[in-house]
Motif scaffolding. Sequence first.
Motif, PDB file in Angstrom:
ATOM      1  N   UNK A   1       0.811  -1.205   0.000  1.00 24.62           N
ATOM      2  CA  UNK A   1       0.000   0.000   0.000  1.00 24.62           C
ATOM      3  C   UNK A   1       0.844   1.253   0.000  1.00 24.62           C
ATOM      4  N   UNK A   2       0.192   2.363  -0.123  1.00 22.63           N
ATOM      5  CA  UNK A   2       0.835   3.660  -0.099  1.00 22.63           C
ATOM      6  C   UNK A   2       0.154   4.527   0.940  1.00 22.63           C
ATOM      7  N   UNK A   3       0.908   5.479   1.437  1.00 20.19           N
ATOM      8  CA  UNK A   3       0.321   6.462   2.324  1.00 20.19           C
ATOM      9  C   UNK A   3      -0.330   7.540   1.463  1.00 20.19           C
ATOM     10  N   UNK A   4      -1.309   8.184   1.997  1.00 16.63           N
ATOM     11  CA  UNK A   4      -1.981   9.252   1.266  1.00 16.63           C
ATOM     12  C   UNK A   4      -2.476  10.267   2.276  1.00 16.63           C
ATOM     13  N   UNK A   5      -3.298  11.163   1.810  1.00 16.41           N
ATOM     14  CA  UNK A   5      -3.832  12.171   2.717  1.00 16.41           C
ATOM     15  C   UNK A   5      -4.683  11.542   3.807  1.00 16.41           C
ATOM     16  N   UNK A   6      -5.057  10.278   3.638  1.00 20.01           N
ATOM     17  CA  UNK A   6      -5.879   9.597   4.642  1.00 20.01           C
ATOM     18  C   UNK A   6      -5.051   8.743   5.578  1.00 20.01           C
ATOM     19  N   UNK A   7      -3.750   8.996   5.663  1.00 19.97           N
ATOM     20  CA  UNK A   7      -2.884   8.129   6.452  1.00 19.97           C
ATOM     21  C   UNK A   7      -3.281   8.105   7.916  1.00 19.97           C
ATOM     22  N   UNK A   8      -3.955   9.118   8.398  1.00 19.54           N
ATOM     23  CA  UNK A   8      -4.329   9.156   9.813  1.00 19.54           C
ATOM     24  C   UNK A   8      -5.563   8.325  10.127  1.00 19.54           C
ATOM     25  N   UNK A   9      -6.150   7.714   9.129  1.00 16.07           N
ATOM     26  CA  UNK A   9      -7.314   6.864   9.329  1.00 16.07           C
ATOM     27  C   UNK A   9      -6.842   5.469   9.717  1.00 16.07           C
ATOM     28  N   UNK A  10      -6.985   5.126  10.989  1.00 11.32           N
ATOM     29  CA  UNK A  10      -6.464   3.846  11.467  1.00 11.32           C
ATOM     30  C   UNK A  10      -7.157   2.662  10.797  1.00 11.32           C
ATOM     31  N   UNK A  11      -8.377   2.860  10.323  1.00 10.29           N
ATOM     32  CA  UNK A  11      -9.109   1.773   9.681  1.00 10.29           C
ATOM     33  C   UNK A  11      -8.512   1.321   8.368  1.00 10.29           C
ATOM     34  N   UNK A  12      -7.602   2.116   7.806  1.00 10.66           N
ATOM     35  CA  UNK A  12      -6.990   1.764   6.529  1.00 10.66           C
ATOM     36  C   UNK A  12      -5.746   0.896   6.697  1.00 10.66           C
ATOM     37  N   UNK A  13      -5.381   0.592   7.921  1.00  8.36           N
ATOM     38  CA  UNK A  13      -4.183  -0.208   8.172  1.00  8.36           C
ATOM     39  C   UNK A  13      -4.575  -1.642   8.495  1.00  8.36           C
ATOM     40  N   UNK A  14      -3.798  -2.574   7.922  1.00  8.18           N
ATOM     41  CA  UNK A  14      -4.148  -3.988   7.987  1.00  8.18           C
ATOM     42  C   UNK A  14      -3.507  -4.705   9.171  1.00  8.18           C
ATOM     43  N   UNK A  15      -2.345  -4.226   9.581  1.00  2.00           N
ATOM     44  CA  UNK A  15      -1.573  -4.944  10.588  1.00  2.00           C
ATOM     45  C   UNK A  15      -1.130  -3.980  11.689  1.00  2.00           C
ATOM     46  N   UNK A  16      -1.119  -4.518  12.912  1.00  2.00           N
ATOM     47  CA  UNK A  16      -0.807  -3.695  14.077  1.00  2.00           C
ATOM     48  C   UNK A  16       0.141  -4.430  15.023  1.00  2.00           C
ATOM     49  N   UNK A  17       0.990  -3.651  15.686  1.00  2.00           N
ATOM     50  CA  UNK A  17       1.812  -4.201  16.739  1.00  2.00           C
ATOM     51  C   UNK A  17       1.046  -4.220  18.054  1.00  2.00           C
ATOM     52  N   UNK A  18       1.717  -4.673  19.095  1.00  2.00           N
ATOM     53  CA  UNK A  18       1.066  -4.837  20.385  1.00  2.00           C
ATOM     54  C   UNK A  18       1.038  -3.552  21.212  1.00  2.00           C
ATOM     55  N   UNK A  19       1.840  -2.578  20.810  1.00  2.00           N
ATOM     56  CA  UNK A  19       1.884  -1.303  21.522  1.00  2.00           C
ATOM     57  C   UNK A  19       3.049  -1.226  22.498  1.00  2.00           C
ATOM     58  N   UNK A  20       3.565  -0.021  22.662  1.00  2.00           N
ATOM     59  CA  UNK A  20       4.631   0.223  23.633  1.00  2.00           C
ATOM     60  C   UNK A  20       4.323   1.535  24.348  1.00  2.00           C
ATOM     61  N   UNK A  21       4.461   1.535  25.659  1.00  3.54           N
ATOM     62  CA  UNK A  21       4.062   2.674  26.470  1.00  3.54           C
ATOM     63  C   UNK A  21       5.153   3.742  26.516  1.00  3.54           C
ATOM     64  N   UNK A  22       4.744   4.971  26.312  1.00  6.80           N
ATOM     65  CA  UNK A  22       5.620   6.130  26.475  1.00  6.80           C
ATOM     66  C   UNK A  22       5.005   7.024  27.550  1.00  6.80           C
ATOM     67  N   UNK A  23       5.783   7.318  28.575  1.00  8.12           N
ATOM     68  CA  UNK A  23       5.323   8.171  29.666  1.00  8.12           C
ATOM     69  C   UNK A  23       6.304   9.321  29.840  1.00  8.12           C
ATOM     70  N   UNK A  24       5.779  10.534  29.776  1.00  8.22           N
ATOM     71  CA  UNK A  24       6.607  11.733  29.911  1.00  8.22           C
ATOM     72  C   UNK A  24       6.171  12.480  31.161  1.00  8.22           C
ATOM     73  N   UNK A  25       7.085  12.599  32.104  1.00  6.41           N
ATOM     74  CA  UNK A  25       6.789  13.276  33.367  1.00  6.41           C
ATOM     75  C   UNK A  25       7.126  14.765  33.255  1.00  6.41           C
ATOM     76  N   UNK A  26       6.308  15.569  33.918  1.00  6.11           N
ATOM     77  CA  UNK A  26       6.532  17.020  33.857  1.00  6.11           C
ATOM     78  C   UNK A  26       7.572  17.470  34.871  1.00  6.11           C
TER      79      UNK A  26
END
Length: 127
Positions: A102-127
């Motif tokens: 696939x290609x990215x387009x102006x709709x790249x921010x639409x998560x529904x257009x992506x077929x595969x996902x990772x499990x996620x990684x947490x980022x925490x930023x303290x003030x």
Amino acid sequence: QVQLVESGGGSVQAGGSLRLSCTVSGYSYSSNCMAWFRQAPGKEREGVAAMRTASGTTYDTNSVKDRFTLSLDNATNTIYMQMNSLKPEDTALYYCAARIPGVCSSSWEDSGRFDYWGQGTQVTVAS
């Protein structure tokens, strides 16, 4: 079977840096759209940045411009997101996503257009 494995999350102070990695396996296409999304507690998932792997063209959301940078290592099929000048509002669970082929387009921010996902990684930023 396509698999995405993320790493690199953690906890930092505001102004600090982290680099997230996403290694993709199980595919053979050279033209893909790779992206990072994030989801903070109580908020919707949002697109952070994306790259069209064939051309290296990148896209990012306004809130991370000039702070987050994508890069691609074709030898290891790994996409990196270097995150600098982190802010508390960057705190979220970050997901790698792929549209293969696939290609990215102006709709790249639409998560529904992506077929595969990772499990996620947490980022925490303290003030």
